[in-house]
Design a protein around this motif. Structure first.
Motif, PDB file in Angstrom:
ATOM      1  N   LEU A 149      33.711  34.562  48.525  1.00  0.00           N
ATOM      2  CA  LEU A 149      32.445  34.766  48.014  1.00  0.00           C
ATOM      3  C   LEU A 149      31.723  35.520  48.501  1.00  0.00           C
ATOM      4  CD1 LEU A 149      30.655  31.530  49.354  1.00  0.00           C
ATOM      5  CD2 LEU A 149      31.704  31.816  47.191  1.00  0.00           C
ATOM      6  N   GLY A 150      30.832  36.846  47.109  1.00  0.00           N
ATOM      7  CA  GLY A 150      29.999  37.719  47.723  1.00  0.00           C
ATOM      8  C   GLY A 150      29.224  37.577  46.779  1.00  0.00           C
ATOM      9  N   SER A 151      28.218  38.168  46.750  1.00  0.00           N
ATOM     10  CA  SER A 151      26.987  38.397  46.285  1.00  0.00           C
ATOM     11  C   SER A 151      26.492  39.859  45.449  1.00  0.00           C
ATOM     12  CB  SER A 151      25.709  38.041  46.879  1.00  0.00           C
ATOM     13  OG  SER A 151      24.997  39.184  48.547  1.00  0.00           O
ATOM     14  N   ASP A 152      25.512  39.658  44.554  1.00  0.00           N
ATOM     15  CA  ASP A 152      25.907  40.847  43.686  1.00  0.00           C
ATOM     16  C   ASP A 152      24.034  41.021  43.123  1.00  0.00           C
ATOM     17  OD1 ASP A 152      26.083  42.867  40.881  1.00  0.00           O
ATOM     18  OD2 ASP A 152      28.110  42.047  41.289  1.00  0.00           O
ATOM     19  N   GLY A 153      23.960  42.107  43.706  1.00  0.00           N
ATOM     20  CA  GLY A 153      22.497  42.572  43.152  1.00  0.00           C
ATOM     21  C   GLY A 153      22.599  43.170  42.686  1.00  0.00           C
ATOM     22  N   GLY A 154      23.634  44.277  42.184  1.00  0.00           N
ATOM     23  CA  GLY A 154      24.192  45.763  41.375  1.00  0.00           C
ATOM     24  C   GLY A 154      25.312  46.283  41.320  1.00  0.00           C
ATOM     25  N   GLY A 155      25.894  44.917  41.614  1.00  0.00           N
ATOM     26  CA  GLY A 155      27.429  45.306  41.530  1.00  0.00           C
ATOM     27  C   GLY A 155      28.571  45.131  43.255  1.00  0.00           C
ATOM     28  N   SER A 156      27.493  44.400  43.325  1.00  0.00           N
ATOM     29  CA  SER A 156      28.209  44.221  45.303  1.00  0.00           C
ATOM     30  C   SER A 156      29.276  43.381  45.194  1.00  0.00           C
ATOM     31  CB  SER A 156      27.506  43.756  46.383  1.00  0.00           C
ATOM     32  OG  SER A 156      26.109  44.658  46.527  1.00  0.00           O
ATOM     33  N   VAL A 157      29.640  42.466  44.150  1.00  0.00           N
ATOM     34  CA  VAL A 157      30.713  41.673  43.605  1.00  0.00           C
ATOM     35  C   VAL A 157      31.870  42.619  43.060  1.00  0.00           C
ATOM     36  CG1 VAL A 157      32.436  39.840  42.699  1.00  0.00           C
ATOM     37  CG2 VAL A 157      29.852  39.431  43.850  1.00  0.00           C
ATOM     38  N   ARG A 158      31.616  43.499  42.006  1.00  0.00           N
ATOM     39  CA  ARG A 158      32.461  43.791  41.519  1.00  0.00           C
ATOM     40  C   ARG A 158      32.705  45.184  41.833  1.00  0.00           C
ATOM     41  NH1 ARG A 158      27.792  45.218  37.471  1.00  0.00           N
ATOM     42  NH2 ARG A 158      26.710  43.577  38.539  1.00  0.00           N
ATOM     43  N   LEU A 159      31.962  45.854  42.339  1.00  0.00           N
ATOM     44  CA  LEU A 159      32.314  47.027  43.048  1.00  0.00           C
ATOM     45  C   LEU A 159      33.602  47.006  44.138  1.00  0.00           C
ATOM     46  CD1 LEU A 159      28.732  48.950  43.964  1.00  0.00           C
ATOM     47  CD2 LEU A 159      30.070  49.214  42.049  1.00  0.00           C
ATOM     48  N   PRO A 160      33.006  45.498  45.070  1.00  0.00           N
ATOM     49  CA  PRO A 160      34.711  45.942  46.145  1.00  0.00           C
ATOM     50  C   PRO A 160      35.811  45.689  45.612  1.00  0.00           C
ATOM     51  CG  PRO A 160      33.180  44.382  46.643  1.00  0.00           C
ATOM     52  CD  PRO A 160      32.154  44.851  46.075  1.00  0.00           C
ATOM     53  N   ALA A 161      35.634  44.803  44.280  1.00  0.00           N
ATOM     54  CA  ALA A 161      36.891  43.730  43.611  1.00  0.00           C
ATOM     55  C   ALA A 161      37.676  45.119  43.427  1.00  0.00           C
ATOM     56  CB  ALA A 161      36.472  43.217  42.773  1.00  0.00           C
ATOM     57  N   ALA A 162      36.724  46.190  42.200  1.00  0.00           N
ATOM     58  CA  ALA A 162      37.561  47.618  42.036  1.00  0.00           C
ATOM     59  C   ALA A 162      38.496  48.830  42.571  1.00  0.00           C
ATOM     60  CB  ALA A 162      36.686  48.450  40.992  1.00  0.00           C
ATOM     61  N   LEU A 163      37.679  48.697  44.033  1.00  0.00           N
ATOM     62  CA  LEU A 163      38.544  49.312  44.791  1.00  0.00           C
ATOM     63  C   LEU A 163      39.118  48.736  45.346  1.00  0.00           C
ATOM     64  CD1 LEU A 163      35.093  51.584  46.128  1.00  0.00           C
ATOM     65  CD2 LEU A 163      36.715  51.508  43.978  1.00  0.00           C
ATOM     66  N   CYS A 164      39.400  47.632  45.800  1.00  0.00           N
ATOM     67  CA  CYS A 164      40.310  46.970  46.532  1.00  0.00           C
ATOM     68  C   CYS A 164      41.526  45.992  45.476  1.00  0.00           C
ATOM     69  CB  CYS A 164      39.595  45.754  47.256  1.00  0.00           C
ATOM     70  SG  CYS A 164      38.335  46.153  48.406  1.00  0.00           S
ATOM     71  N   GLY A 165      40.983  46.413  43.641  1.00  0.00           N
ATOM     72  CA  GLY A 165      42.543  46.306  43.618  1.00  0.00           C
ATOM     73  C   GLY A 165      42.573  44.177  42.720  1.00  0.00           C
ATOM     74  N   VAL A 166      40.872  44.107  43.483  1.00  0.00           N
ATOM     75  CA  VAL A 166      41.191  42.103  42.999  1.00  0.00           C
ATOM     76  C   VAL A 166      40.193  41.275  41.657  1.00  0.00           C
ATOM     77  CG1 VAL A 166      42.003  41.818  45.213  1.00  0.00           C
ATOM     78  CG2 VAL A 166      39.832  41.875  44.995  1.00  0.00           C
ATOM     79  N   TYR A 167      40.303  41.122  41.313  1.00  0.00           N
ATOM     80  CA  TYR A 167      39.148  40.412  40.428  1.00  0.00           C
ATOM     81  C   TYR A 167      37.461  40.197  41.291  1.00  0.00           C
ATOM     82  CZ  TYR A 167      37.494  37.947  36.575  1.00  0.00           C
ATOM     83  OH  TYR A 167      36.655  37.579  35.509  1.00  0.00           O
ATOM     84  N   GLY A 168      36.696  39.990  40.730  1.00  0.00           N
ATOM     85  CA  GLY A 168      34.800  39.778  41.170  1.00  0.00           C
ATOM     86  C   GLY A 168      34.602  39.548  39.595  1.00  0.00           C
ATOM     87  N   ILE A 169      33.939  38.670  39.516  1.00  0.00           N
ATOM     88  CA  ILE A 169      32.592  38.119  38.980  1.00  0.00           C
ATOM     89  C   ILE A 169      31.096  37.558  38.698  1.00  0.00           C
ATOM     90  CG2 ILE A 169      33.692  35.528  38.262  1.00  0.00           C
ATOM     91  CD1 ILE A 169      33.546  35.709  35.140  1.00  0.00           C
ATOM     92  N   LYS A 170      30.381  38.411  38.557  1.00  0.00           N
ATOM     93  CA  LYS A 170      29.150  38.348  38.641  1.00  0.00           C
ATOM     94  C   LYS A 170      28.621  37.539  36.810  1.00  0.00           C
ATOM     95  CE  LYS A 170      26.025  40.663  36.503  1.00  0.00           C
ATOM     96  NZ  LYS A 170      25.490  39.304  35.979  1.00  0.00           N
ATOM     97  N   PRO A 171      29.108  36.201  37.524  1.00  0.00           N
ATOM     98  CA  PRO A 171      28.589  35.058  36.426  1.00  0.00           C
ATOM     99  C   PRO A 171      27.110  35.412  35.667  1.00  0.00           C
ATOM    100  CG  PRO A 171      28.587  33.985  38.359  1.00  0.00           C
ATOM    101  CD  PRO A 171      29.143  34.705  38.573  1.00  0.00           C
TER     102      PRO A 171
END
Length: 459
Positions: A149-171
């Motif tokens: 689980l991640g929390s995302d107030g300004g990209g905090s799910v998507r940013l590590p997903a991008a830099l770590c090469g995995v999938y992340g979605i902020k619904p």
């Protein structure tokens, strides 16, 4: 239990290098796994996540398990209740392995704080995994757990997903309820970002994220913004449903400085989507300009600055980095109201833009992973940039509440640093974002990072 022990073995092997987990609950996880095995053996009904090992970001409350929010102010804090989303994962049979590392209160898109060792990127341990869901991104990328689980107030799910090469979605905002999180008035620091915060899954595949969301979503009186359960199932539509869709693509929003490799990879992905799935892709972006100052001011307005200063003074704790600068700044009421109206302008420009397009594609980040201890790169493409310039794309999803994901693309060679393509959908079209994400995933199959002991693992 076998699945859990496999995950624990991987954590024991790799986490000394990566520091993805800050707190483990080995005995608690074994007790949970034992109960799942018992229920299966007795023929009892089990949930869709039965036995799945899960990491929970240290900003998300876990009953009876140390939750520090990455801050020395809460270094001995043990919540008496689960966050709603953790409660729901437990109800679906998930096994909570432990807490994943974060920046202090999530105020920073990196993985270091004053409590725990800095989280490292599995693709290059001298580089950042992004943040603030740093540990969750690293843990999933290194295949320690299949879901975090991640929390995302300004990209905090998507940013590590991008830099770590995995999938992340902020619904969509409100799909996944948040409580206590940013809505508990007794928790200075964590009781912030209320109109911006989302919770979302980080996984290795889009299908896994869809399963997780099916268990996490739905209304609760504890979150007045939570949405009704709109979907009977979080099924991923087949790629042929994308035919004829209108997609906008922008490599820079008209103003951002973007690394050449990132720009090229994202444009190539957009063109492949157009050719493969019969979509129409146009180069376009909403007329929103650089909204970074307004975003920072909104965060300042929603932060319990008085409560944090009081706690820090009482405990003799020095707050650092972006959070410290936020507390030191002298804000005015006019600045706060101006930021609110700037947000309205951005939101209105975006929904009008999205009336013409089904999806909006951008890079997730303006560059690939940079040096570990930095808050951002000093320059991009030889141009000096502000430390937060690399996150130019992500906060739009939080300002608007639109469903937004990051899916890995780019060079598929074993050592290439990951690049993320950001996919934004129309209001409440979470299923559309999942469908396009899955289509992109089929063109760029998930990779494992070149951590020596990870070689040969099955995906």
């Amino acid at each position: 239990m076998e699945v859990l022990e496999d995950a624990l073995d991987r954590i024991a092997t790799l986490d000394g290098q990566l520091n993805a987990f800050c707190t483990l609950d080995i005995e608690g996880a074994r007790a949970q796994a034992t109960e799942v095995d018992r229920r299966i053996a007795c023929g009892e009904q089990v949930g869709p996540l039965a036995g799945v090992p899960v990491g929970v970001k240290d900003l998300i409350a876990t009953r009876g398990l140390l939750t520090t929010y990455g801050s020395r102010l809460y270094r001995r804090h043990v919540p008496s209740e689960d966050d709603v989303v953790v409660e729901r994962l437990r109800g679906a049979g998930a096994v909570i392995v432990g807490k994943t590392n974060t920046s202090e209160f999530g105020y920073g898109a990196f993985g270091h704080n004053a409590l725990f060792p800095t989280t490292r990127n599995p693709w290059d341990t001298g580089r950042t995994p992004g943040g603030s869901s740093a540990g969750s991104g690293a843990a999933v990328a290194a295949n320690m757990v299949p879901l975090a689980l991640g929390s995302d107030g300004g990209g905090s799910v998507r940013l590590p997903a991008a830099l770590c090469g995995v999938y992340g979605i902020k619904p969509s905002w409100g799909r996944v309820p948040v409580y206590p999180g940013c809505r508990d008035d007794t928790l200075p620091g964590i009781s912030s970002w209320e109109s911006l915060e989302h919770i979302g899954p980080i996984t290795r595949t889009v299908a896994d994220a869809a399963i997780a969301l099916s268990c996490m979503t739905g209304p609760t009186p504890r979150d007045r913004a939570s949405l009704p359960s709109e979907f009977a199932a979080w099924a991923i539509a087949p790629p042929e449903t994308l035919r004829g869709k209108h997609i906008a693509f922008s490599a820079d929003l008209g103003w951002a400085v973007v690394d050449r490799k990132v720009r090229l990879a994202c444009e190539t992905a957009a063109r492949r989507i157009e050719k493969t799935y019969g979509c129409t892709v146009e180069f376009a972006q909403p007329e929103i300009g650089d909204y970074g100052a307004a975003f920072e001011t909104m965060v300042g307005m929603e932060t319990d600055r008085e409560g944090l200063r009081r706690m820090a003074a009482e405990q003799g704790v020095e707050l650092k980095d972006w959070l410290a600068r936020l507390l030191e700044r002298k804000w005015t009421a006019d600045e706060f109201t101006a930021a609110q109206f700037a947000r309205k302008r951005v939101v209105n420009a975006t929904w009008r833009f999205m009336e013409r397009y089904d999806f909006f594609l951008t890079p997730t980040t303006a560059c690939t992973a940079f040096d570990l201890e930095l808050e951002g790169p000093a320059n991009i493409e030889g141009q000096a940039v502000a430390s937060n310039a690399w996150v130019a794309f992500s906060a739009l999803g939080n300002f608007t509440g639109l469903p937004t994901a990051s899916v890995p693309i780019g060079d598929q060679s074993a050592s290439a640093l990951p690049i993320g393509l950001q996919i934004m959908g129309r209001h409440l079209d979470d299923l559309g974002v999942l469908a396009l994400s899955a289509a992109v995933e089929s063109m760029y199959p998930p990779r494992l990072p070149p951590v020596s002991s990870a070689r040969g693992w099955a995906t």
